[in-house]
Motif scaffolding. Structure first.
Motif, short mmCIF file in Angstrom:
data_model
loop_
_atom_site.label_atom_id
_atom_site.label_comp_id
_atom_site.label_asym_id
_atom_site.label_seq_id
_atom_site.Cartn_x
_atom_site.Cartn_y
_atom_site.Cartn_z
N TYR A 92 0.81 -1.22 0.00
CA TYR A 92 0.00 0.00 0.00
C TYR A 92 0.84 1.27 0.00
CZ TYR A 92 0.51 -1.40 4.92
OH TYR A 92 1.00 -1.85 6.11
N PHE A 100 -5.03 -7.96 -11.44
CA PHE A 100 -4.96 -9.36 -11.02
C PHE A 100 -5.50 -10.29 -12.09
CE2 PHE A 100 -4.51 -6.97 -7.23
CZ PHE A 100 -3.79 -7.75 -6.37
N PHE A 117 -11.75 3.30 -5.96
CA PHE A 117 -11.30 2.72 -4.69
C PHE A 117 -9.93 3.23 -4.27
CE2 PHE A 117 -9.61 -0.44 -1.85
CZ PHE A 117 -10.69 -0.82 -1.09
N LYS A 169 -4.77 5.30 -10.29
CA LYS A 169 -3.86 5.99 -9.38
C LYS A 169 -2.62 6.51 -10.10
CE LYS A 169 -3.43 4.89 -5.05
NZ LYS A 169 -3.08 4.15 -3.83
N ALA B 226 -5.85 -6.91 -3.64
CA ALA B 226 -6.16 -5.76 -4.49
C ALA B 226 -6.35 -4.51 -3.63
CB ALA B 226 -7.42 -6.03 -5.31
N ALA B 227 -6.99 -4.67 -2.47
CA ALA B 227 -7.19 -3.52 -1.58
C ALA B 227 -5.85 -2.98 -1.10
CB ALA B 227 -8.06 -3.93 -0.39
N PHE B 228 -4.94 -3.89 -0.71
CA PHE B 228 -3.59 -3.44 -0.31
C PHE B 228 -2.92 -2.72 -1.47
CE2 PHE B 228 -3.31 -7.34 2.66
CZ PHE B 228 -3.93 -6.62 3.67
N ASP B 229 -3.02 -3.34 -2.63
CA ASP B 229 -2.35 -2.81 -3.82
C ASP B 229 -2.85 -1.41 -4.14
OD1 ASP B 229 -0.62 -3.48 -6.22
OD2 ASP B 229 -2.48 -2.85 -7.19
N LEU B 230 -4.14 -1.16 -3.84
CA LEU B 230 -4.72 0.15 -4.16
C LEU B 230 -4.56 1.13 -3.00
CD1 LEU B 230 -7.86 -1.20 -5.98
CD2 LEU B 230 -6.04 0.13 -7.02
N GLY B 231 -3.75 0.76 -2.02
CA GLY B 231 -3.37 1.74 -1.01
C GLY B 231 -4.04 1.60 0.34
N CYS B 232 -4.74 0.48 0.60
CA CYS B 232 -5.39 0.29 1.89
C CYS B 232 -4.42 -0.32 2.88
CB CYS B 232 -6.58 -0.66 1.76
SG CYS B 232 -8.06 0.12 1.18
N LYS B 233 -4.34 0.28 4.07
CA LYS B 233 -3.62 -0.39 5.15
C LYS B 233 -4.52 -1.52 5.66
CE LYS B 233 -0.58 3.28 6.44
NZ LYS B 233 -0.71 4.69 6.74
#
Lengths: 380, 328
Positions: A92, A100, A117, A169, B226-233
């Motif tokens: 992150y 993916f 997101f 992003k 995917a959430a991590f990859d998009l910047g989520c801690k």
């Protein structure tokens, strides 16, 4: 598919003197238990490249991609992106996004929310997010699909949403894990060109993982062929095809005839190699002289082999054989010809005119020939 | 009594012939769509026999009057008078009493509150457990799941009795806390609301953990990546991806805990004090101590409506939201 007029980056940055690589993969190793998934891999990727990692399943290409994304930690080695060591950064915090293989679209969010997101995590202003989402959906031609849920989309549409989400992003590096793997053949070919078009327009460096050599050849500026956790060769698609570094690459990229033999004579830049299975001596071009008796493999592509009804008098390398298999593929026909000493040679004949149907049939006798520089002499 | 006005015999004749005709039609349809009817029919039959029929029986009793001399102790609703007339005697006094006597209302509210808090506690404890089980390696998953289920092998009643021993003033819990120096004198937990919460959470936790685990197991791990990859801690990824996707499990688990907890009577009876009056206990008392079956049935009906109406409303809203999203 490079279209020089639209490209932002130099066409072959790795050949520019003094060009600095954008991404450096330095001696990266990753083991799972006893097996080396990635074994001491080093590579350099330049700004604006469409770089492919190509290999069969279990060759370590996906693991390497996940290491770049930060989803796996390498046991050894460093990853340097744009001069900054990102090896220890969590996913992150990396300026890297990934598309993916399963697309990993959030099923509880609609298309626009999926694309937005990553932007929400950056605490971007609402209006700005809306603009960026609209621009991204426009880029992947899904302008009117923002309110749909992922399960209301076709496979191809989902693939585009995944791409838009990963690009939203504006990452420095975009990683694509088998980006077209879930699409059917026709859509895949069309999407290959679209993907390259998008990459050229936005100029972001792409690294893609694929097991499909045709896909890698179509899209990439350069391809890294991987086998058993190692990179075997890094080259442009044309170089890989015409100048494979070893037997593995020659066999993996396209169809090829591999003739095993030994060097029997050295004639300047040419050498004569003796092949039992073909039953004779053949003249091949090879830049570096090799000692007599060196075991070598000669790789000849099927389309480089010529076919004759009678023994060709003007060709150095000719073999007699009999047709054992025929496959009609529309644009070409593939023949398997068994030579008198048992070697089966695969040849390819292009159908250039509608009425000139290939006139060879099963058990027909014919002569095959190739020039000294039609094949590659491989020592590994 | 007869001869005047309505021909009751003719009326019943008409009713029966209509019924016979209807059964004939049903029989024909049954032959035409036998397979489908059998498949749909078995669960329908099950629900009809073991849910709808008891429900109707209870509903009927709730409308009768207490009659200590009858066996069972309530008056009957339907009587045939001479001349084939049906007479129905509905008694709504039971429901009126529920509303007028403050005891029942406060017991209802107390039950709802206790069930709601217990459900929330179960969710807070059960979610990390379910997440742990779902993320555990396959080698560990089965043993962990077994540990959740193993308590069911012992009688529920015995396990609640065991808590009396654990929670009493000289019990192991107090002794441990005293020994650790956390407290100076024994905590009075037994026969308080706290004990009731402990008992309910302990008993119903598996009902929360199992559906949650089932939902979480279905999660695609790449969604979290995917959430991590998009910047989520990690914490943010939990709230934005894991939790929303686990909502079906959260709802299922919450209903499975909330519904029986509302009607719970053993735990408040054994562990609770005089102030932890829950509606299940009231029902028990009315039924077995006062032997007032009609009133007890009315209490039961009220519990049912209290639980079923919010549930149905919730499902209806869910379905409408789903339909709305599908239309967009």
């Amino acid at each position: 598919m490079a279209q020089p007029g639209r490209r932002q980056a130099p066409i072959e940055p790795w050949q520019q003197p003094g060009a600095q690589p954008f991404l450096r993969i330095c001696n990266v190793t990753k083991t799972f238990g006893q097996t080396y998934a990635v074994d001491d891999v080093s590579a350099e990727v330049y700004q604006g490249e469409f770089f492919s990692l190509l290999g069969g399943s279990g060759c370590g290409k996906s693991t390497l991609l996940r290491i770049l994304a930060g989803l796996e930690t390498p046991d050894r080695g460093r990853i340097v992106l744009g001069g900054e060591d990102i090896t220890d950064l969590p996913p992150y915090e990396r300026p890297v996004n990934m598309m993916f293989q399963s697309y990993a679209l959030f099923p509880h969010l609609n298309v626009a929310q999926n694309v937005a997101f990553g932007l929400h995590q950056e605490r971007m202003a609402r209006g700005e997010i809306a603009d960026r989402v609209a621009a991204m959906l426009d880029l992947v031609q899904l302008k009117d699909y923002g309110r749909r849920k992922p399960d209301q989309l076709s496979g191809g549409q989902r693939q585009r949403v995944a791409l838009a989400r990963a690009l939203a992003k504006q990452p420095k590096l975009l990683l694509l894990d088998e980006p077209l793997g879930a699409l059917d053949r026709k859509l895949r070919e069309q999407t290959q060109f679209e993907l390259v078009g998008i990459q050229e327009r936005i100029g972001i460096t792409f690294i893609t993982v694929t097991h499909d050599q045709e896909e890698a050849m179509t899209m990439s500026s350069r391809v890294a062929v991987m086998d058993a956790g190692r990179i075997v060769q890094v080259a442009t698609p044309a170089q890989l095809y015409e100048f494979p570094a070893n037997r593995f690459v020659a066999g993996f990229i396209g169809a090829v005839n591999l003739f095993d033999g030994r060097v029997s004579q050295q004639q300047g830049e040419d050498l004569v190699f003796h092949c039992e299975a073909l039953g004779g001596d053949f003249l091949m071009y090879h830049g570096d002289p090799l000692p007599i008796g060196t075991p070598v493999t000669v790789a000849v592509r099927p389309e480089k082999v010529s076919v004759h009804d009678t023994r060709p008098t003007d060709r150095r390398n000719a073999v007699h054989g009999k047709v054992v298999e025929i496959a009609y593929l529309g644009d070409v026909s593939i023949y398997h010809v068994a030579t008198d000493h048992g070697q089966v040679v695969r040849i390819q004949i292009t159908h250039e005119a509608r009425y000139s149907r290939p006139h060879y049939s099963w058990d027909d006798e014919l002569w095959l020939s190739w020039d000294p520089d039609d094949g590659v002499v491989l020592t590994a | 009594m007869n001869g005047s006005g309505f021909n009751w015999l003719g009326f019943w004749n008409l009713v029966f012939s209509a019924l016979v005709q209807r059964i004939g039609v049903l029989g024909r349809e049954l032959r035409q769509r036998r397979g489908r009817l059998v498949v749909a029919g078995i669960p329908m039959l099950w629900l009809g026999l073991f849910f709808l029929l008891p429900f109707l029986i209870v509903a009927r009793i709730s409308l009768t009057t207490i009659d200590p001399n009858a066996q069972p102790p309530y008056s009957s609703i339907v009587t045939f008078t001479q001349g084939w007339q049906l007479e129905l005697h509905f008694n709504l006094d039971n429901y009126r009493r529920l509303w007028q006597d403050g005891l029942y209302l406060s017991a209802y509210l107390n039950s709802l509150k206790t069930a709601a808090i217990s459900t929330l506690l179960c969710l807070m404890i059960g979610f990390p457990m379910a997440l742990g089980i779902a993320r555990a390696s396959t080698r560990w998953r089965l043993p962990l799941l077994t540990m959740v289920i193993v308590p069911f092998w012992t009688s529920f009643l015995i396990r609640i009795y065991a808590w009396i021993g654990l929670l009493k003033d000289q019990g192991p819990l107090n002794n441990l806390l005293l020994w650790l120096g956390v407290i100076d004198e024994p905590l009075h937990i037994l026969y308080t609301n706290t004990a009731v919460y402990i008992g309910i959470v302990y008993s119903y936790l598996p009902f929360m953990v199992l559906p949650l685990t089932a939902t979480l197991l279905k999660h695609d791990r790449s969604l979290l990546e995917a959430a991590f990859d998009l910047g989520c801690k990690p914490m943010r990824a939990f709230w934005r991806v894991t939790f929303p996707l686990a909502l079906p499990g959260v709802i299922a688990g919450s209903l499975l805990v909330f519904i029986p907890a509302v009607g719970e009577f053993v735990i408040p009876d054994l562990l609770g004090g005089p102030d932890s009056l829950m509606i299940g206990r009231v029902l028990w008392t009315e039924f077995f101590q006062s032997r007032d079956w009609p009133l007890a049935s009315a209490v039961a009906m009220a519990i049912l409506l209290l639980i079923v109406i919010p549930t149905l409303l919730f499902e209806h809203l869910q379905a409408r939201r789903g339909a709305q999203e599908a239309r967009r």
